[in-house]
Scaffold this active site. Structure first.
Site, short mmCIF file in Angstrom:
data_model
loop_
_atom_site.label_atom_id
_atom_site.label_comp_id
_atom_site.label_asym_id
_atom_site.label_seq_id
_atom_site.Cartn_x
_atom_site.Cartn_y
_atom_site.Cartn_z
N GLY A 187 5.57 2.03 -4.56
CA GLY A 187 4.96 3.09 -3.59
C GLY A 187 3.67 3.84 -3.92
N ILE A 241 8.81 -1.77 -2.68
CA ILE A 241 9.59 -3.01 -2.68
C ILE A 241 10.94 -2.92 -3.48
CG2 ILE A 241 9.79 -5.49 -3.34
CD1 ILE A 241 6.66 -5.40 -3.00
N TYR A 298 2.76 -1.43 2.17
CA TYR A 298 3.62 -1.42 1.15
C TYR A 298 3.06 -1.76 -0.05
CZ TYR A 298 4.26 -6.45 1.33
OH TYR A 298 4.02 -7.74 1.51
N CYS A 299 3.69 -1.57 -1.29
CA CYS A 299 3.47 -2.00 -2.58
C CYS A 299 4.61 -2.18 -3.58
CB CYS A 299 2.40 -1.29 -3.29
SG CYS A 299 2.98 0.47 -3.47
N THR A 300 4.56 -2.15 -4.61
CA THR A 300 5.83 -2.47 -5.62
C THR A 300 6.67 -1.30 -5.54
OG1 THR A 300 4.45 -4.04 -7.11
CG2 THR A 300 6.48 -3.06 -7.76
#
Length: 339
Positions: A181, A206, A177-179
């Protein structure tokens, strides 16, 4: 009650752009004419942007993007706000839409399996699953998923060198996961390339997880790349996990050091912020170029004399581009101003 009549859009799209500079000029002009502000990267591999504007202007902007067949699949994360999140519009051409050392990877060819927020939520706590944060230190130190594995990286381009530390997890389901995608598209593909067989990614990152799944088990705040600096995600079981860089008290107040030569992204409590005048240390406080501190810890570049058209056209066919953009506006989104 706040009047949240602005939108903040976060998006990306991996798609081939044959002439990024020509498209940059077209895109920049559309933003100027529709009062869209923010940061947009255009490269031969696609688009990446965070922008803000009045809701109706953002609707036109999304229609403009979707009206181009190359970017029809673009998904926008949409958040409400009470004002612009940016003071300027910057549209730049760069080699990649997110700086990495993985230019050989095309996420349209191979990437980890996308999980929608509710799917991610259902899978994340299973015994054979590990959650992997692919963001930088200053981001995951402010907030991260409960039990997530984090990597000691200053920039995403350092990610490939850290994958060797994950070799013992090759028999697990790895949920990245990241901010928003975008980093996971290449990070998950690289994991597959390195022999990980069960690799997934949180689709929309997120931000989408907070919007659609309530943000459950995301601990702390999410660092964002606009003048909000950090935002709440978890509406279910929120906790604060970061501490003040100076005094060590529990704190999720993110600032940039007032010393521009440092400009570190750190959690600093309000008391220490005022005592150090926005700096992260006594040395930075005494730096001759230290910026004036207004209590926010966010330093907008000087906008005096800002001209949104400056540097817009870098080619000779200016009138052709103007004609093109106006024609696209008429055909894609209409000429009526929606209210």
């Amino acid at each position: 009650m706040e009047n949240n009549n602005y939108s903040i859009l976060l998006y990306y799209c991996y798609a081939q752009i044959e002439d990024p500079e020509a498209y940059r000029e077209e895109h920049h002009l559309f933003c100027v004419e529709n009062n869209i502000r923010g940061r947009i990267i255009i490269s031969p591999e696609g688009l990446n942007g965070t922008v803000s504007g009045l809701k109706e202007d953002c609707e036109r902007y999304m229609a403009y993007i979707h009206g181009d067949p190359r970017f029809a699949k673009t998904e926008f994360k949409i958040e409400s706000h009470n004002k612009h999140a940016f003071a300027k519009i910057h549209v730049r051409v760069k080699p990649e839409i997110v700086h990495s050392s993985l230019r050989h990877i095309d996420p349209n060819v191979r990437t980890g399996k996308h999980l929608e927020p509710e799917e991610f939520k259902a899978l994340k706590d299973q015994e054979d699953v590990v959650i992997l944060d692919v963001r930088s230190n200053y981001e995951h130190e402010l907030g991260r998923f409960k039990n997530a594995i984090t990597l000691d990286i200053e920039n995403f381009r350092d990610f490939p060198d850290k994958v060797k530390e994950l070799e013992h997890l090759k028999n697990k389901k790895v949920l990245t996961y990241c901010t928003g995608g975008i980093k996971c598209e290449k990070a998950s593909a690289f994991l597959l390339e390195q022999g990980f067989s069960n690799v997934y990614q949180l689709h929309g990152g997120i931000i989408k997880y907070g919007l659609e799944a309530g943000g459950e088990d995301f601990e702390g705040k999410c660092y964002v790349f606009d003048n909000r600096i950090a935002v709440d995600v978890n509406k279910v079981n929120p906790v604060v996990i970061s501490t003040c860089h100076v005094c060590g008290t529990t704190c999720d107040r993110m600032v940039n050091c007032a010393n521009p030569s440092c400009n570190a992204h750190l959690a600093i409590c309000e008391k220490c912020g005022w005592e150090l005048e926005g700096a992260c240390s006594t040395e930075c406080k005494e730096h001759p170029e230290k910026r004036p501190y207004d209590g926010t810890g966010y330093y907008q570049k000087n906008t005096n004399g800002y001209n949104p058209y400056k540097g817009l056209f870098r080619r000779q066919d200016k009138e052709k581009i103007k004609t093109t953009i106006h024609g696209q506006k008429d055909s894609r989104v209409g000429t009526d101003h929606q209210s």
